[in-house]
Scaffold this active site. Sequence first.
Site, PDB file in Angstrom:
ATOM      1  N   ASP A 128       0.683  -1.160   0.261  1.00 56.24           N
ATOM      2  CA  ASP A 128       0.061  -0.096   0.434  1.00 56.24           C
ATOM      3  C   ASP A 128       0.662   1.036  -0.554  1.00 56.24           C
ATOM      4  O   ASP A 128       2.131   0.992   0.751  1.00 56.24           O
ATOM      5  CB  ASP A 128      -0.812   0.085   1.257  1.00 56.24           C
ATOM      6  CG  ASP A 128      -1.727   0.940   1.063  1.00 56.24           C
ATOM      7  OD1 ASP A 128      -2.479   1.465  -0.370  1.00 56.24           O
ATOM      8  OD2 ASP A 128      -2.328   1.508   2.089  1.00 56.24           O
ATOM      9  N   ASN A 168     -10.596  -3.087  -6.797  1.00 49.86           N
ATOM     10  CA  ASN A 168      -9.692  -2.118  -6.594  1.00 49.86           C
ATOM     11  C   ASN A 168     -10.406  -2.012  -8.285  1.00 49.86           C
ATOM     12  O   ASN A 168      -9.565  -0.947  -9.080  1.00 49.86           O
ATOM     13  CB  ASN A 168      -8.710  -2.397  -7.537  1.00 49.86           C
ATOM     14  CG  ASN A 168      -7.321  -2.240  -5.968  1.00 49.86           C
ATOM     15  OD1 ASN A 168      -6.344  -2.854  -5.747  1.00 49.86           O
ATOM     16  ND2 ASN A 168      -7.716  -1.821  -4.959  1.00 49.86           N
TER      17      ASN A 168
END
Length: 257
Positions: A33, A81
């Site tokens: 991330d 996503n």
Amino acid sequence: MLNFIRSDKDKGKGNDNDINFSNIPKHIAIIMDGNGRWAKKRNLPRTMGHKAGGEALKRIVRECSDIGVKYLTVYGFSTENWIRPKEEVNAIMRLIVEFLKREFNELNKNNVIINPIGNILGLPEACITALNDAKNKTKNNTGLMLNLALNYGGRDEILNAVKNIFASYEENKISKDEIFNLSDEEFSSYLYTGCIPDPDIIIRPSGEKRLSNFLLWQCAYSEFWYSNINWPDFSIEDLHTAIKDYQNRDRRFGGVK
């Protein structure tokens, strides 16, 4: 075990002597991330952050292989996503293919097993082809297993496992009594991760402190380690810090000591 050759950028980073090599985590999982934040801080397109994240993955795979980690699972693209801007999603898919083509020879030479997990058939055809090719060509290797979690979601994985169990019942491969008596280990065999051991430690850089639908079944007794460092800046030294922290924890698995 063959050792990767570290680049000049990575030489001297981290201190192997600080790590207890008799207690290396067998399975490390990482939520990669912070690529977008890294790019934003530098006034760069988000795609440049994802590209830099690929370089971070390269050095962490090297180090995990060198120090004896058996399994490394990295969260590259979640089932959620897809809601990101189309141009970003397309760029990520291209980068996956480029990474596999660019790094394959070194990974294969160093005995790494490339194992994609997730709903791989939901990815673009070029990704499917590149992933399957890498998987087939490295399946007989015996070194680090690199699990690439792509189009992966923990809830989707569990739901898919239940569907597979039902399909096995319909095909008379498993009885109703066997279903009712399934053990944790037997249920785990229906997951994308199969018989891979549960992660010992889950690392999340970027400052966020949540699982984001990652390895929900497998993380029952995992240790967690968070860092404010964005993934593209995650170094060998940061990996060592996480491992040393893990080695100082008291893992009880529900019991007492």
